[in-house]
Structures are given as C-alpha cells and as structure tokens.
Design a protein around this motif. Structure first.
Motif, PDB file in Angstrom:
ATOM      1  N   LEU A 128     -12.565   3.829   1.692  1.00 19.55           N
ATOM      2  CA  LEU A 128     -11.636   3.548   2.766  1.00 19.55           C
ATOM      3  C   LEU A 128     -10.235   3.607   2.168  1.00 19.55           C
ATOM      4  CD1 LEU A 128     -13.353   0.390   4.354  1.00 19.55           C
ATOM      5  CD2 LEU A 128     -13.511   2.752   5.161  1.00 19.55           C
ATOM      6  N   ALA A 129      -9.215   3.844   2.980  1.00 16.85           N
ATOM      7  CA  ALA A 129      -7.870   3.943   2.413  1.00 16.85           C
ATOM      8  C   ALA A 129      -6.819   3.571   3.450  1.00 16.85           C
ATOM      9  CB  ALA A 129      -7.606   5.346   1.879  1.00 16.85           C
ATOM     10  N   LEU A 130      -5.825   2.824   2.980  1.00 18.10           N
ATOM     11  CA  LEU A 130      -4.711   2.387   3.822  1.00 18.10           C
ATOM     12  C   LEU A 130      -3.413   2.602   3.060  1.00 18.10           C
ATOM     13  CD1 LEU A 130      -3.507   0.800   6.291  1.00 18.10           C
ATOM     14  CD2 LEU A 130      -3.948  -1.288   4.982  1.00 18.10           C
ATOM     15  N   ALA A 131      -2.449   3.259   3.701  1.00 20.50           N
ATOM     16  CA  ALA A 131      -1.104   3.423   3.146  1.00 20.50           C
ATOM     17  C   ALA A 131      -0.137   2.718   4.085  1.00 20.50           C
ATOM     18  CB  ALA A 131      -0.739   4.902   3.016  1.00 20.50           C
ATOM     19  N   VAL A 132       0.711   1.834   3.536  1.00 20.58           N
ATOM     20  CA  VAL A 132       1.625   1.052   4.360  1.00 20.58           C
ATOM     21  C   VAL A 132       3.051   1.220   3.838  1.00 20.58           C
ATOM     22  CG1 VAL A 132       2.154  -1.212   5.320  1.00 20.58           C
ATOM     23  CG2 VAL A 132      -0.198  -0.643   4.715  1.00 20.58           C
ATOM     24  N   SER A 133       3.989   1.426   4.756  1.00 19.71           N
ATOM     25  CA  SER A 133       5.391   1.615   4.388  1.00 19.71           C
ATOM     26  C   SER A 133       6.286   0.810   5.320  1.00 19.71           C
ATOM     27  CB  SER A 133       5.781   3.095   4.475  1.00 19.71           C
ATOM     28  OG  SER A 133       4.950   3.896   3.665  1.00 19.71           O
ATOM     29  N   LEU A 134       7.423   0.380   4.778  1.00 18.76           N
ATOM     30  CA  LEU A 134       8.449  -0.296   5.557  1.00 18.76           C
ATOM     31  C   LEU A 134       9.625   0.669   5.667  1.00 18.76           C
ATOM     32  CD1 LEU A 134       9.191  -2.912   6.988  1.00 18.76           C
ATOM     33  CD2 LEU A 134       9.928  -3.860   4.806  1.00 18.76           C
ATOM     34  N   ALA A 135      10.091   0.892   6.875  1.00 20.32           N
ATOM     35  CA  ALA A 135      10.940   2.046   7.167  1.00 20.32           C
ATOM     36  C   ALA A 135      12.395   1.891   6.751  1.00 20.32           C
ATOM     37  CB  ALA A 135      10.854   2.389   8.647  1.00 20.32           C
ATOM     38  N   ASP A 154      -7.030  -5.711   8.570  1.00 16.54           N
ATOM     39  CA  ASP A 154      -8.186  -6.240   9.299  1.00 16.54           C
ATOM     40  C   ASP A 154      -8.907  -5.125  10.047  1.00 16.54           C
ATOM     41  OD1 ASP A 154      -7.597  -8.766   8.397  1.00 16.54           O
ATOM     42  OD2 ASP A 154      -6.693  -9.456  10.277  1.00 16.54           O
ATOM     43  N   TRP A 155      -8.124  -4.217  10.650  1.00 16.29           N
ATOM     44  CA  TRP A 155      -8.736  -3.135  11.423  1.00 16.29           C
ATOM     45  C   TRP A 155      -9.547  -2.199  10.531  1.00 16.29           C
ATOM     46  CZ3 TRP A 155      -8.981   2.097  11.479  1.00 16.29           C
ATOM     47  CH2 TRP A 155      -9.523   2.700  12.617  1.00 16.29           C
ATOM     48  N   ILE A 156      -8.958  -1.799   9.406  1.00 15.67           N
ATOM     49  CA  ILE A 156      -9.644  -0.801   8.589  1.00 15.67           C
ATOM     50  C   ILE A 156     -10.890  -1.373   7.910  1.00 15.67           C
ATOM     51  CG2 ILE A 156      -8.365  -1.103   6.422  1.00 15.67           C
ATOM     52  CD1 ILE A 156      -8.357   2.004   6.248  1.00 15.67           C
ATOM     53  N   VAL A 157     -10.856  -2.653   7.559  1.00 18.57           N
ATOM     54  CA  VAL A 157     -12.044  -3.275   6.965  1.00 18.57           C
ATOM     55  C   VAL A 157     -13.185  -3.303   7.977  1.00 18.57           C
ATOM     56  CG1 VAL A 157     -12.982  -5.451   6.109  1.00 18.57           C
ATOM     57  CG2 VAL A 157     -10.805  -4.607   5.231  1.00 18.57           C
ATOM     58  N   GLU A 158     -12.846  -3.541   9.241  1.00 15.15           N
ATOM     59  CA  GLU A 158     -13.873  -3.638  10.284  1.00 15.15           C
ATOM     60  C   GLU A 158     -14.260  -2.280  10.870  1.00 15.15           C
ATOM     61  OE1 GLU A 158     -15.574  -6.288  11.247  1.00 15.15           O
ATOM     62  OE2 GLU A 158     -14.536  -7.531   9.764  1.00 15.15           O
ATOM     63  N   ASN A 159     -13.304  -1.351  10.944  1.00 17.83           N
ATOM     64  CA  ASN A 159     -13.533  -0.119  11.711  1.00 17.83           C
ATOM     65  C   ASN A 159     -13.289   1.168  10.937  1.00 17.83           C
ATOM     66  OD1 ASN A 159     -13.749  -1.432  14.539  1.00 17.83           O
ATOM     67  ND2 ASN A 159     -11.804  -2.234  13.757  1.00 17.83           N
ATOM     68  N   GLY A 160     -12.788   1.071   9.702  1.00 25.13           N
ATOM     69  CA  GLY A 160     -12.430   2.277   8.962  1.00 25.13           C
ATOM     70  C   GLY A 160     -13.623   3.135   8.594  1.00 25.13           C
ATOM     71  N   THR A 161     -13.329   4.407   8.335  1.00 25.33           N
ATOM     72  CA  THR A 161     -14.350   5.376   7.945  1.00 25.33           C
ATOM     73  C   THR A 161     -14.026   5.907   6.555  1.00 25.33           C
ATOM     74  OG1 THR A 161     -14.640   6.049  10.250  1.00 25.33           O
ATOM     75  CG2 THR A 161     -15.497   7.535   8.557  1.00 25.33           C
ATOM     76  N   ALA A 162     -14.986   5.877   5.664  1.00 28.16           N
ATOM     77  CA  ALA A 162     -14.778   6.418   4.326  1.00 28.16           C
ATOM     78  C   ALA A 162     -14.356   7.878   4.421  1.00 28.16           C
ATOM     79  CB  ALA A 162     -16.048   6.277   3.494  1.00 28.16           C
ATOM     80  N   GLY A 163     -13.368   8.249   3.612  1.00 24.71           N
ATOM     81  CA  GLY A 163     -12.883   9.621   3.617  1.00 24.71           C
ATOM     82  C   GLY A 163     -11.657   9.837   4.472  1.00 24.71           C
ATOM     83  N   THR A 164     -11.190   8.796   5.174  1.00 23.96           N
ATOM     84  CA  THR A 164      -9.977   8.923   5.974  1.00 23.96           C
ATOM     85  C   THR A 164      -8.955   7.876   5.532  1.00 23.96           C
ATOM     86  OG1 THR A 164     -10.797   7.434   7.705  1.00 23.96           O
ATOM     87  CG2 THR A 164     -11.220   9.794   7.981  1.00 23.96           C
ATOM     88  N   VAL A 165      -7.700   8.142   5.864  1.00 26.48           N
ATOM     89  CA  VAL A 165      -6.592   7.246   5.521  1.00 26.48           C
ATOM     90  C   VAL A 165      -5.937   6.769   6.803  1.00 26.48           C
ATOM     91  CG1 VAL A 165      -4.312   7.090   4.431  1.00 26.48           C
ATOM     92  CG2 VAL A 165      -6.135   8.400   3.329  1.00 26.48           C
ATOM     93  N   LEU A 166      -5.662   5.472   6.875  1.00 20.54           N
ATOM     94  CA  LEU A 166      -4.827   4.947   7.948  1.00 20.54           C
ATOM     95  C   LEU A 166      -3.415   4.815   7.390  1.00 20.54           C
ATOM     96  CD1 LEU A 166      -4.813   3.860  10.867  1.00 20.54           C
ATOM     97  CD2 LEU A 166      -5.055   1.557   9.897  1.00 20.54           C
ATOM     98  N   ASN A 167      -2.492   5.621   7.922  1.00 22.14           N
ATOM     99  CA  ASN A 167      -1.100   5.613   7.460  1.00 22.14           C
ATOM    100  C   ASN A 167      -0.265   4.788   8.431  1.00 22.14           C
ATOM    101  OD1 ASN A 167       1.120   6.486   5.775  1.00 22.14           O
ATOM    102  ND2 ASN A 167       1.727   7.821   7.466  1.00 22.14           N
ATOM    103  N   VAL A 168       0.304   3.692   7.941  1.00 24.42           N
ATOM    104  CA  VAL A 168       1.007   2.734   8.797  1.00 24.42           C
ATOM    105  C   VAL A 168       2.453   2.606   8.350  1.00 24.42           C
ATOM    106  CG1 VAL A 168       1.117   0.310   9.499  1.00 24.42           C
ATOM    107  CG2 VAL A 168      -1.099   1.465   9.347  1.00 24.42           C
TER     108      VAL A 168
END
Length: 255
Positions: A128-135, A154-168
């Motif tokens: 799973l992967a999450l990238a977070v930035s402050l603008a 919280d969302w990615i731990v519960e709903n994330g899919t291996a092999g994709t990135v949530l970019n926030v």
C-alpha cells in the motif's frame, strides 16, 4: 501492519516526524528511513552514496517516538523504498508512507516528485502507499495537514489496494477554513514551469516559475484547482505498467 515512513525533504524535516507520529498513533509498526539531506525532485531515481559497496546511513532519534528506529540514509527516496521492500530496515513494509512534503505535488509534475517516487516504488513492489504534501514550501498550518493526513491514512489502511498510491495534497490554510478532503483528477500542468532563456556554448539559462491553478482554464475540478478553493485533494495513482490500449502490432521487424 509494518510501515516505512520516508520523504524527499530529508530525515530532519518537520513533515516526516509528524507523519511518523500519526502512523504510530494509528497502531502501525513504524520504521523511518529517509534521505540524510533534501532530495526534492529525485523522482524514482535509484541513486546513493556507497562506501565499499555498502549503503551509507546513520541513526537518528525522534524524541517523541522513543523506540522507533530512525535511519538517515545517503540515498534517494525511491532507493530507500526499493531496498526497504527487500528487508534493508527490518521486516519489509506492508505500506509506504511518504511525506509530509513541503510544497504541493499536483498535476503531471508528480512525475518528478521524490515524495511520489518513493510511494510509487513501494507500490510497484506490492505495498500500500500514501504520499502526502502540504501546498507551500514554507508551511504554517501543520494542524490542517495533520487532520487531512489522518483521514487519508485511515482510509488507505481500511480500503487501499496494494500496487496503487493515494496522492494527497492539503492546502496551507487554517483548519477552520478547510472545506474537507475530496477526490480530484490530476491537473494537466505542474506546480512549476521551466523557462529557457539565453543559450550559448557550454551553458543554457533556465529559470523556474510557480504556476497557479487559477491561471489555467478548466482546472477548477483538478487536484490543483480544489486546493485553491480550500479543499484537500486525493488522487489514486498506479505504478507504471504496459500500455495495453496502444496498438503496436505494426511494429514487427525480423532480420
């Protein structure tokens, strides 16, 4: 769940210590491994300083996270993520958390981002992967980033899919002005544009200018556009794979 926390601003940045605290508070088994100095713009490059074939690194401590291993690694964020998936810093991670970056990572310019590059590298290896930035490059409203990051984590731990990135991306605005977090597609432009000027034998003059979403048409609903309007943005990314929709059947040559 084992979590690698990394970034491209360097292990001593405020953003990574905040992200590590949030991951720890969420109950994840946290290890921090990040560049010993800033490596912004490193994309997914696999570069490092080695000594006798050994990747150079040293230990750090986050005072508010006693017992959490913190490594300052003389390498690019993507290489850190790459070797972590092979057990370089203990058990391989189930999730790669990258950030919290000082500055936005929006639009097609995410191609060049070390923050996103580290997350994509982990995703390519099945995490799973999450990238977070402050603008903004000089963040002030870390409480806003914290709330957005907690929601995304919280969302990615519960709903994330291996092999994709949530970019926030979170706007650098007071928390009471934040409208929320919403999905948004990538803008067709990046946060920075290169301008090429004088060129001569042996040099070329290049300057960089910040691009604002309100300077571009049809950008209102993109990740860059919603940030301007007081929303945090979330975009799902997938690591590079074969473009199966491109017909290359006519490229068939035999000697």
């Amino acid at each position: 769940m084992r979590a690698l926390v990394t970034n491209d601003d360097g292990v001593d940045s405020h953003g990574i210590s905040l992200l590590a605290r949030l991951a720890f508070a969420a109950g994840l088994d946290v290890v921090v491994a990040a560049p010993h100095e800033e490596r912004s713009g490193a994309s997914a490059s696999l570069t490092a300083l080695e000594s006798n074939g050994r990747l150079r690194m040293s230990r750090r401590e986050f005072p508010d996270l006693p017992g959490v291993a913190v490594h300052a690694v003389e390498a690019s964020p993507a290489l850190i993520s790459f070797v972590a998936t092979s057990g370089a810093f203990g058990p391989p991670p189930d999730i790669v958390l990258s950030g919290i970056n000082h500055g936005p990572n929006t639009g097609h310019a995410i191609l060049h981002s070390g923050t996103v590059g580290a997350a994509l590298t982990g995703a390519t290896h099945g995490t799973l992967a999450l990238a977070v930035s402050l603008a903004t490059s000089n963040p002030r409203h870390w409480d806003t980033a914290e709330v957005v990051c907690r929601q995304a984590l919280d969302w990615i731990v519960e709903n994330g899919t291996a092999g994709t990135v949530l970019n926030v991306n979170a706007p650098d605005i007071p928390l009471d002005e934040l409208k929320g977090l919403r999905p948004a597609p990538l803008a067709a432009f990046g946060a920075v544009q290169a301008n090429v000027g004088e060129a001569d034998d042996g040099f070329v003059t290049v300057t960089f200018a910040e691009i604002h979403a309100d300077d571009n048409e049809d950008s209102e609903e993109t990740d860059a556009g919603v940030l301007v309007r007081g929303w945090a943005s979330a975009t799902a990314l997938r690591a590079p794979f074969e473009a199966v929709d491109v017909d290359i059947s006519t490229l068939n040559w035999t000697r």
